[in-house]
Design a protein around this motif. Structure first.
Motif, mmCIF file in Angstrom:
data_model
loop_
_atom_site.group_PDB
_atom_site.id
_atom_site.type_symbol
_atom_site.label_atom_id
_atom_site.label_comp_id
_atom_site.label_asym_id
_atom_site.label_seq_id
_atom_site.Cartn_x
_atom_site.Cartn_y
_atom_site.Cartn_z
ATOM 1 N N PRO A 62 0.838 -1.201 0.000
ATOM 2 C CA PRO A 62 0.000 0.000 0.000
ATOM 3 C C PRO A 62 0.872 1.251 0.000
ATOM 4 N N ASN A 63 0.304 2.352 -0.455
ATOM 5 C CA ASN A 63 1.009 3.638 -0.444
ATOM 6 C C ASN A 63 0.085 4.667 0.187
ATOM 7 N N PHE A 64 0.425 5.120 1.381
ATOM 8 C CA PHE A 64 -0.431 6.032 2.122
ATOM 9 C C PHE A 64 0.111 7.465 2.137
ATOM 10 N N LYS A 114 6.304 5.603 2.821
ATOM 11 C CA LYS A 114 4.945 5.477 2.275
ATOM 12 C C LYS A 114 3.868 5.585 3.350
ATOM 13 N N MET A 115 4.118 6.443 4.330
ATOM 14 C CA MET A 115 3.163 6.654 5.421
ATOM 15 C C MET A 115 2.737 8.119 5.471
ATOM 16 N N MET A 116 1.576 8.387 6.043
ATOM 17 C CA MET A 116 1.166 9.757 6.323
ATOM 18 C C MET A 116 1.883 10.249 7.561
ATOM 19 N N ASP A 117 2.245 11.536 7.557
ATOM 20 C CA ASP A 117 2.878 12.099 8.742
ATOM 21 C C ASP A 117 1.857 12.925 9.526
ATOM 22 N N GLU A 118 2.308 13.487 10.631
ATOM 23 C CA GLU A 118 1.396 14.222 11.504
ATOM 24 C C GLU A 118 0.755 15.409 10.778
#
Length: 379
Positions: free
Chosen positions: A111-113, A160-164
């Motif tokens: 996945p790519n968030f 590939k993660m969302m940050d704050e």
């Protein structure tokens, strides 16, 4: 467009003084800080909740329900878990905002968030609660997703993660309710009054979802109302009717009446939340009017096929829908040019129709308050 900035450089004839070396160093550091562009991403993120209208593969990942060709045949040329021949409205949102298509929250493989996350699952409802994948469950999944994402980032695992910042400035989208309304219609034998009595409970769940998302940091909300359910070829095919049961363009009256009642209530919910959540922006989007215009004036939009007939299905005119041979099942056929049809499989819209709907949404004419996605993302 970024305007060029001119600078005036003042020269001096004094010789180099070693004692001033430190000052020269900080002068250049400050100069670089001012004039070198920041590498921090300013791209928006989308966090989506809903049903098949915006499911980019959630039901495939979550329930293992195979959704292969002919779904996806027009644009992706393969099955992606989307119900339709190509892109959904939310896919066009991503294209417009220069984002990658949203990965389903439940997707386990690559996945790519970075552009956001999609919790929508086909068939989802607002009620009953605690049933996968009802709206309240999707919100619970989001809370876990956010907490886990920030935890992983604290360990340095941020690929590939969302940050704050992504969670803080993200646009929280909700497109749900049509399945609740349809189930209520079936249970009431298409009786308006009975369905109207249930709608406040559906709206209460959407309001609660927005409040819970707000409590977990959400400040920008983008809420879609439901479309003209009575124009669906599936509904027209399943429910015997006479000319008295349909409106001037052939759509089932009771279906559209309850849809409009739901939408009126949803608009009021958004208005209430604007006054209650002072630092939040809650945008209500009139999807119903946009979609109804397609059915009422199809040729104006280049949609030359019968608007009340599914492109992919079985049975031919008037609706090309048969529950025993739906799109993809033995016996089905596909119209020669899906881009000329509104409805793909009796329920879900074609890539072409979704593109038209998205284009109307981008205008902001159907938004309350009148904000475009671009404007909301920049706030």
């Amino acid at each position: 467009m970024t305007k060029s900035r001119s600078r005036t450089t003042t020269t001096t004839t004094s010789s180099f003084d070693p004692k001033k070396k430190k000052n020269h160093f900080w002068f250049y550091v400050i100069s670089l800080a001012i004039f070198i562009p920041s590498t921090t991403s300013t791209s928006p993120t989308l966090i989506n909740f809903g049903d098949s209208n915006s499911d980019t593969g959630g039901v495939l990942a979550g329930a293992g329900l195979p959704i292969g060709l002919p779904h996806g045949i027009t644009f992706f040329h393969r099955g992606t878990g989307r119900l339709g021949d190509g892109r959904l409205i939310i896919d066009f949102f991503c294209e417009e905002l220069k984002l990658s298509y949203l990965s389903p929250y439940l997707e386990a493989l690559a996945p790519n968030f970075t552009s956001g996350v999609n919790f929508a699952v086909s068939g989802a409802t607002t009620l009953p609660q605690f049933v996968p994948f009802a709206l309240d469950v999707q919100v619970r999944q989001f809370i876990h997703f956010k907490n886990r994402s920030l935890e992983l980032q604290s360990f340095g695992k941020i690929e590939k993660m969302m940050d704050e910042e992504g969670f803080k400035k993200g646009i929280y989208m909700i497109d749900i309710g049509q399945n609740d309304v349809l189930v209520a219609l079936y249970q009431s034998n298409l009786t308006y009054k009975s369905v109207a009595q249930k709608i406040p409970s559906f709206l209460a769940q959407i309001k609660l979802a927005i409040q819970n998302l707000y409590a977990n940091g959400g400040r920008k909300f983008w809420i879609h109302n439901t479309g003209p359910l009575g124009c669906s070829p599936k509904e027209l095919a399943l429910h015997p009717h006479t000319h008295k049961d349909v409106d001037k363009i052939g759509c089932l009256r009771v279906h559209n009446q309850v849809a409009k009642f739901f939408n009126k209530g949803l608009k009021n919910v958004c208005k209430e939340l604007r006054s209650q959540l002072n630092d939040a922006i809650v945008v209500y989007v009139d999807i119903y009017t946009i979609k109804y215009n397609l059915f009422a004036h199809p040729k104006t939009y280049g949609l030359e096929n019968d608007p009340l007939m599914a492109c992919c299905g079985y049975g031919g005119a008037p609706n090309n829908y048969n529950v025993k041979a739906t799109c993809g099942q033995p016996g089905y056929s596909i119209c020669s040019n899906p881009s000329k049809s509104i409805i793909w499989d009796g329920v879900h819209y074609t890539d072409a129709a979704n593109h038209l709907v998205a284009s109307s949404i981008f205008s902001s004419h159907f938004s309350t308050p009148k904000l475009s996605l671009h404007q909301l993302s920049s706030l």
